[in-house]
Design a protein around this motif. Structure first.
Motif, PDB file in Angstrom:
ATOM      1  N   VAL A  45       0.837  -1.204   0.000  1.00 35.03           N
ATOM      2  CA  VAL A  45       0.000   0.000   0.000  1.00 35.03           C
ATOM      3  C   VAL A  45       0.870   1.251   0.000  1.00 35.03           C
ATOM      4  O   VAL A  45       0.627   2.205  -0.747  1.00 35.03           O
ATOM      5  CB  VAL A  45      -0.946   0.002   1.216  1.00 35.03           C
ATOM      6  N   ALA A  46       1.916   1.246   0.838  1.00 37.03           N
ATOM      7  CA  ALA A  46       2.826   2.396   0.892  1.00 37.03           C
ATOM      8  C   ALA A  46       3.525   2.594  -0.449  1.00 37.03           C
ATOM      9  O   ALA A  46       3.730   3.736  -0.894  1.00 37.03           O
ATOM     10  CB  ALA A  46       3.860   2.188   2.000  1.00 37.03           C
ATOM     11  N   ALA A  47       3.903   1.499  -1.101  1.00 34.28           N
ATOM     12  CA  ALA A  47       4.551   1.597  -2.412  1.00 34.28           C
ATOM     13  C   ALA A  47       3.608   2.209  -3.444  1.00 34.28           C
ATOM     14  O   ALA A  47       4.040   2.969  -4.325  1.00 34.28           O
ATOM     15  CB  ALA A  47       5.008   0.213  -2.866  1.00 34.28           C
ATOM     16  N   GLY A  48       2.314   1.880  -3.337  1.00 29.40           N
ATOM     17  CA  GLY A  48       1.344   2.485  -4.242  1.00 29.40           C
ATOM     18  C   GLY A  48       1.297   3.996  -4.086  1.00 29.40           C
ATOM     19  O   GLY A  48       1.276   4.748  -5.077  1.00 29.40           O
ATOM     20  N   PHE A  49       1.280   4.458  -2.837  1.00 25.53           N
ATOM     21  CA  PHE A  49       1.343   5.906  -2.590  1.00 25.53           C
ATOM     22  C   PHE A  49       2.621   6.497  -3.171  1.00 25.53           C
ATOM     23  O   PHE A  49       2.613   7.577  -3.765  1.00 25.53           O
ATOM     24  CB  PHE A  49       1.296   6.181  -1.085  1.00 25.53           C
ATOM     25  N   ALA A  50       3.738   5.785  -2.978  1.00 24.15           N
ATOM     26  CA  ALA A  50       5.036   6.293  -3.418  1.00 24.15           C
ATOM     27  C   ALA A  50       5.151   6.366  -4.938  1.00 24.15           C
ATOM     28  O   ALA A  50       5.953   7.134  -5.460  1.00 24.15           O
ATOM     29  CB  ALA A  50       6.152   5.411  -2.855  1.00 24.15           C
ATOM     30  N   MET A  55       4.282  12.203  -8.870  1.00 23.86           N
ATOM     31  CA  MET A  55       3.664  12.782 -10.063  1.00 23.86           C
ATOM     32  C   MET A  55       2.967  14.104  -9.761  1.00 23.86           C
ATOM     33  O   MET A  55       2.743  14.913 -10.661  1.00 23.86           O
ATOM     34  CB  MET A  55       2.641  11.798 -10.658  1.00 23.86           C
ATOM     35  N   VAL A  56       2.622  14.303  -8.485  1.00 23.42           N
ATOM     36  CA  VAL A  56       1.806  15.477  -8.148  1.00 23.42           C
ATOM     37  C   VAL A  56       2.428  16.353  -7.064  1.00 23.42           C
ATOM     38  O   VAL A  56       1.897  17.425  -6.760  1.00 23.42           O
ATOM     39  CB  VAL A  56       0.401  15.044  -7.687  1.00 23.42           C
ATOM     40  N   ALA A  57       3.527  15.916  -6.457  1.00 18.95           N
ATOM     41  CA  ALA A  57       4.088  16.667  -5.338  1.00 18.95           C
ATOM     42  C   ALA A  57       5.615  16.645  -5.389  1.00 18.95           C
ATOM     43  O   ALA A  57       6.217  15.688  -5.903  1.00 18.95           O
ATOM     44  CB  ALA A  57       3.609  16.082  -4.008  1.00 18.95           C
ATOM     45  N   PRO A  58       6.278  17.680  -4.837  1.00 20.69           N
ATOM     46  CA  PRO A  58       7.742  17.712  -4.774  1.00 20.69           C
ATOM     47  C   PRO A  58       8.264  16.693  -3.767  1.00 20.69           C
ATOM     48  O   PRO A  58       7.510  16.185  -2.927  1.00 20.69           O
ATOM     49  CB  PRO A  58       8.041  19.153  -4.338  1.00 20.69           C
ATOM     50  N   SER A 130      15.492   8.728  -5.440  1.00 17.89           N
ATOM     51  CA  SER A 130      14.836   9.217  -6.646  1.00 17.89           C
ATOM     52  C   SER A 130      13.391   8.736  -6.649  1.00 17.89           C
ATOM     53  O   SER A 130      13.028   7.787  -5.953  1.00 17.89           O
ATOM     54  CB  SER A 130      15.560   8.705  -7.885  1.00 17.89           C
ATOM     55  N   ALA A 131      12.564   9.403  -7.461  1.00 17.75           N
ATOM     56  CA  ALA A 131      11.151   9.028  -7.515  1.00 17.75           C
ATOM     57  C   ALA A 131      10.982   7.578  -7.947  1.00 17.75           C
ATOM     58  O   ALA A 131      10.079   6.880  -7.496  1.00 17.75           O
ATOM     59  CB  ALA A 131      10.414   9.953  -8.475  1.00 17.75           C
ATOM     60  N   GLY A 132      11.874   7.097  -8.803  1.00 17.51           N
ATOM     61  CA  GLY A 132      11.774   5.723  -9.281  1.00 17.51           C
ATOM     62  C   GLY A 132      12.122   4.693  -8.238  1.00 17.51           C
ATOM     63  O   GLY A 132      11.777   3.520  -8.374  1.00 17.51           O
ATOM     64  N   GLU A 133      12.844   5.092  -7.181  1.00 18.68           N
ATOM     65  CA  GLU A 133      13.256   4.155  -6.144  1.00 18.68           C
ATOM     66  C   GLU A 133      12.450   4.300  -4.868  1.00 18.68           C
ATOM     67  O   GLU A 133      12.492   3.443  -3.986  1.00 18.68           O
ATOM     68  CB  GLU A 133      14.739   4.361  -5.832  1.00 18.68           C
ATOM     69  N   LEU A 134      11.680   5.370  -4.748  1.00 16.81           N
ATOM     70  CA  LEU A 134      10.917   5.619  -3.537  1.00 16.81           C
ATOM     71  C   LEU A 134       9.939   4.491  -3.259  1.00 16.81           C
ATOM     72  O   LEU A 134       9.759   4.088  -2.115  1.00 16.81           O
ATOM     73  CB  LEU A 134      10.172   6.949  -3.652  1.00 16.81           C
TER      74      LEU A 134
END
Length: 250
Positions: A45-50, A55-58, A130-134
């Motif tokens: 679930v956390a990964a889904g948020f991540a 895409m929408v926030a800094p 990075s966003a891809g690893e979050l």
């Protein structure tokens, strides 16, 4: 078989599970083996948020939101254990007095510092990938924390004469810790490659070291130390990824 899983979900999360299935004391006593599975579900679930948040926030907003999400899943239960454990273990008092302090519902200075320090480190570490690893970091963190609970249950006796955490010792199976470590290693390696080995080894290592410290101070585990080890080890994957060679190269 599913009753212990439902009991684990009821105990470790704030998910609104209807009915009374899995509410029996014996179901809870047998639920520890399912803690890693619950951790993996929370991580998913956390990964889904991540995946969506960048895409929408800094990055800083993403990190802050992830800290709240990870904390909210358990209703702050493990943070409460961390604060109580810090107040007692860091008090430099005799064993019996430490146990009394940990049982006190009031929070002291050490407890506040432990909570603030842990949340700040989680925020800083989650703001760094990075966003891809979050998403991979978010997936592994809850799993590592719940596996740490199983490791401490396997390593330490129960320190109190009675208490809620004592239920898990009625059906304790030390081999469950091996299953927990194997699941953590498999998932971490699956999403992080060779760095997953470092994440798994560091998480289990920190759980063992902290458990040894707890044993030296009070001779066994309590519900508070189980919550504390969950919070501490949940932080480890994010720190390993940020502080490791690949993390420093970014």
């Amino acid at each position: 078989m599913m009753r212990p899983l439902v009991a684990a979900l009821r105990f470790l999360t704030v998910l609104p599970i209807p009915g009374s299935w899995g509410s029996a004391e014996d179901d809870l006593a047998r639920s520890a083996a399912w803690f890693p599975v619950v951790g993996l579900l929370l991580g998913a679930v956390a990964a889904g948020f991540a995946m969506v948040l960048p895409m929408v926030a800094p990055p800083l907003v993403c990190a802050g939101t992830m800290v709240v999400v990870l904390m909210g899943f358990s209703g702050g239960m493990h943070l409460d254990g961390l604060s109580d454990a810090a107040d007692g273990l860091l008090s430099s008092r005799p064993r019996e007095r430490i146990l009394e302090i940990m049982k006190d519902s009031h929070i002291g200075a050490m407890g506040v510092m432990a909570i603030v320090g842990t949340l700040l480190l989680k925020f800083a570490a989650l703001a760094s990938p990075s966003a891809g690893e979050l998403w991979a970091t978010a997936l592994v963190m809850p799993l590592a924390g719940r596996c740490a609970i199983v490791v401490q249950l396997a390593l330490l006796p129960y320190a109190r004469a009675s208490g809620l955490a004592g239920i898990f010792y009625r059906r304790r199976n030390r081999l469950t810790s091996l299953w927990a470590a194997a699941l953590l290693a498999a998932v971490a390696c699956g999403v992080l490659g060779w760095r997953g080995l470092a994440v798994g080894a560091a998480s289990v290592g920190v759980a063992i070291v902290f458990s040894a410290y707890v044993y030296r101070k009070i001779g066994g585990a309590t519900g508070d130390t189980l919550g504390a080890v969950c919070e501490i080890v949940e932080l480890v994957p994010a720190l390993v990824l940020v502080l490791g060679p690949m993390g420093q190269a970014r």
